[in-house]
Design a protein around this motif. Structure first.
Motif, mmCIF file in Angstrom:
data_model
loop_
_atom_site.group_PDB
_atom_site.id
_atom_site.type_symbol
_atom_site.label_atom_id
_atom_site.label_comp_id
_atom_site.label_asym_id
_atom_site.label_seq_id
_atom_site.Cartn_x
_atom_site.Cartn_y
_atom_site.Cartn_z
ATOM 1 N N THR A 141 0.831 -1.197 0.000
ATOM 2 C CA THR A 141 0.000 0.000 0.000
ATOM 3 C C THR A 141 0.870 1.253 0.000
ATOM 4 O OG1 THR A 141 -1.690 -1.222 1.218
ATOM 5 C CG2 THR A 141 -1.911 1.176 1.163
ATOM 6 N N SER A 142 1.930 1.240 0.779
ATOM 7 C CA SER A 142 2.867 2.360 0.831
ATOM 8 C C SER A 142 3.524 2.577 -0.529
ATOM 9 C CB SER A 142 3.924 2.090 1.911
ATOM 10 O OG SER A 142 4.898 3.106 1.936
ATOM 11 N N VAL A 143 3.938 1.487 -1.169
ATOM 12 C CA VAL A 143 4.558 1.567 -2.490
ATOM 13 C C VAL A 143 3.547 2.081 -3.512
ATOM 14 C CG1 VAL A 143 5.521 0.179 -4.381
ATOM 15 C CG2 VAL A 143 6.344 -0.160 -2.043
ATOM 16 N N LEU A 144 2.312 1.596 -3.429
ATOM 17 C CA LEU A 144 1.244 2.079 -4.322
ATOM 18 C C LEU A 144 1.144 3.599 -4.236
ATOM 19 C CD1 LEU A 144 -1.659 1.589 -5.899
ATOM 20 C CD2 LEU A 144 -2.511 2.047 -3.623
ATOM 21 N N TYR A 145 1.095 4.121 -3.017
ATOM 22 C CA TYR A 145 1.007 5.563 -2.829
ATOM 23 C C TYR A 145 2.142 6.274 -3.571
ATOM 24 C CZ TYR A 145 1.249 10.161 -0.722
ATOM 25 O OH TYR A 145 1.326 11.525 -0.546
ATOM 26 N N ASP A 146 3.368 5.807 -3.368
ATOM 27 C CA ASP A 146 4.523 6.430 -4.010
ATOM 28 C C ASP A 146 4.427 6.396 -5.530
ATOM 29 O OD1 ASP A 146 5.642 6.925 -1.525
ATOM 30 O OD2 ASP A 146 7.169 5.364 -1.685
ATOM 31 N N LEU A 147 3.911 5.294 -6.069
ATOM 32 C CA LEU A 147 3.928 5.096 -7.515
ATOM 33 C C LEU A 147 2.786 5.768 -8.268
ATOM 34 C CD1 LEU A 147 5.085 1.376 -7.756
ATOM 35 C CD2 LEU A 147 6.433 3.452 -8.137
ATOM 36 N N VAL A 148 1.667 6.077 -7.593
ATOM 37 C CA VAL A 148 0.540 6.660 -8.330
ATOM 38 C C VAL A 148 0.216 8.094 -7.924
ATOM 39 C CG1 VAL A 148 -0.464 4.379 -8.758
ATOM 40 C CG2 VAL A 148 -1.325 5.751 -6.841
ATOM 41 N N HIS A 149 0.580 8.494 -6.717
ATOM 42 C CA HIS A 149 0.276 9.847 -6.237
ATOM 43 C C HIS A 149 0.947 10.883 -7.140
ATOM 44 C CE1 HIS A 149 1.017 13.380 -3.563
ATOM 45 N NE2 HIS A 149 -0.266 13.207 -3.372
ATOM 46 N N GLY A 150 0.123 11.810 -7.660
ATOM 47 C CA GLY A 150 0.643 12.873 -8.506
ATOM 48 C C GLY A 150 0.785 12.509 -9.976
ATOM 49 N N LYS A 151 0.517 11.257 -10.310
ATOM 50 C CA LYS A 151 0.630 10.810 -11.706
ATOM 51 C C LYS A 151 -0.699 11.015 -12.429
ATOM 52 C CE LYS A 151 4.773 8.684 -11.391
ATOM 53 N NZ LYS A 151 5.171 8.761 -10.044
ATOM 54 N N ASP A 152 -0.621 11.081 -13.763
ATOM 55 C CA ASP A 152 -1.866 11.117 -14.511
ATOM 56 C C ASP A 152 -2.480 9.717 -14.472
ATOM 57 O OD1 ASP A 152 -1.373 9.676 -17.280
ATOM 58 O OD2 ASP A 152 0.396 10.930 -16.910
ATOM 59 N N VAL A 153 -3.778 9.665 -14.687
ATOM 60 C CA VAL A 153 -4.527 8.414 -14.543
ATOM 61 C C VAL A 153 -3.977 7.320 -15.464
ATOM 62 C CG1 VAL A 153 -6.798 7.353 -14.895
ATOM 63 C CG2 VAL A 153 -6.619 9.550 -13.715
ATOM 64 N N THR A 154 -3.676 7.661 -16.696
ATOM 65 C CA THR A 154 -3.183 6.662 -17.645
ATOM 66 C C THR A 154 -1.868 6.058 -17.166
ATOM 67 O OG1 THR A 154 -4.283 7.832 -19.451
ATOM 68 C CG2 THR A 154 -2.572 6.246 -20.060
ATOM 69 N N THR A 155 -0.961 6.899 -16.680
ATOM 70 C CA THR A 155 0.314 6.404 -16.151
ATOM 71 C C THR A 155 0.078 5.533 -14.925
ATOM 72 O OG1 THR A 155 1.488 8.345 -16.987
ATOM 73 C CG2 THR A 155 2.564 7.096 -15.212
ATOM 74 N N ALA A 156 -0.789 5.992 -14.022
ATOM 75 C CA ALA A 156 -1.073 5.235 -12.797
ATOM 76 C C ALA A 156 -1.639 3.858 -13.121
ATOM 77 C CB ALA A 156 -2.038 6.012 -11.904
ATOM 78 N N PHE A 157 -2.543 3.789 -14.094
ATOM 79 C CA PHE A 157 -3.112 2.490 -14.462
ATOM 80 C C PHE A 157 -2.092 1.627 -15.195
ATOM 81 C CE2 PHE A 157 -6.999 4.026 -12.831
ATOM 82 C CZ PHE A 157 -7.830 2.934 -12.659
ATOM 83 N N GLY A 158 -1.140 2.239 -15.869
ATOM 84 C CA GLY A 158 -0.036 1.488 -16.476
ATOM 85 C C GLY A 158 0.840 0.853 -15.410
#
Length: 159
Positions: free
Chosen positions: A74-91
């Protein structure tokens, strides 16, 4: 200690660090959607909120209980998607999911997954894969409910 053992030890260290010092923890407002997911196999639970600002993941906040793998993921998820655009986050979500479902045979892309590569060894243990994916599936649901569906549709069509 062999090279593989050193890598495993480093990965364990990364997971423990995220478990002991979770990033983004705590439920925050505003948010566009909130979901609650439970892993019935082990009892891990998460309540996760997503706040979108146009097509950007403006915030992911959460309250979670469970094992070190689910908490660290969950912590890693936060780091990897927070502040990213939706398309990048879903990638990133797709890349992490592929790693977890690869039964230890997928070479993680460190450029995309950063600390998420530490979960490569978890993929060899099917009972623990659900722990690692709990927050990611909650994120997918919450982001979609918050309105990320149009961007994720575009992502899917681009594949």
């Amino acid at each position: 200690m062999s090279g593989a053992d050193q890598v495993d030890a480093l990965y364990q260290e990364i997971i423990l660090d995220h478990y002991k010092h979770p990033h983004g923890e705590g439920l925050r407002e505003p948010f566009g959607a909130e979901v609650h997911h439970v892993n019935p196999t082990c009892g891990d639970e998460i309540t996760l909120r997503v706040h979108l600002d146009d097509d950007t993941i403006a915030d992911v906040s959460y309250a979670a209980e469970g094992c070190s793998i689910s908490q660290a993921s969950t912590s890693v998820l936060y780091d990897l998607v927070h502040g990213k655009d939706v398309t990048t986050a879903f990638g990133v979500l797709e890349e992490f999911q592929a790693l977890m479902q690869g039964k230890g045979n997928v070479e993680p892309d460190e450029e995309v997954l950063e600390d998420g590569i530490a979960f490569a060894g978890v993929a060899r243990f099917p009972a623990r894969v659900k722990c690692a994916l709990l927050a990611w599936m909650a994120f997918k649901d919450a982001a979609t409910q918050a309105g990320a569906g149009t961007a994720t549709d575009a992502f899917q069509e681009g594949r």
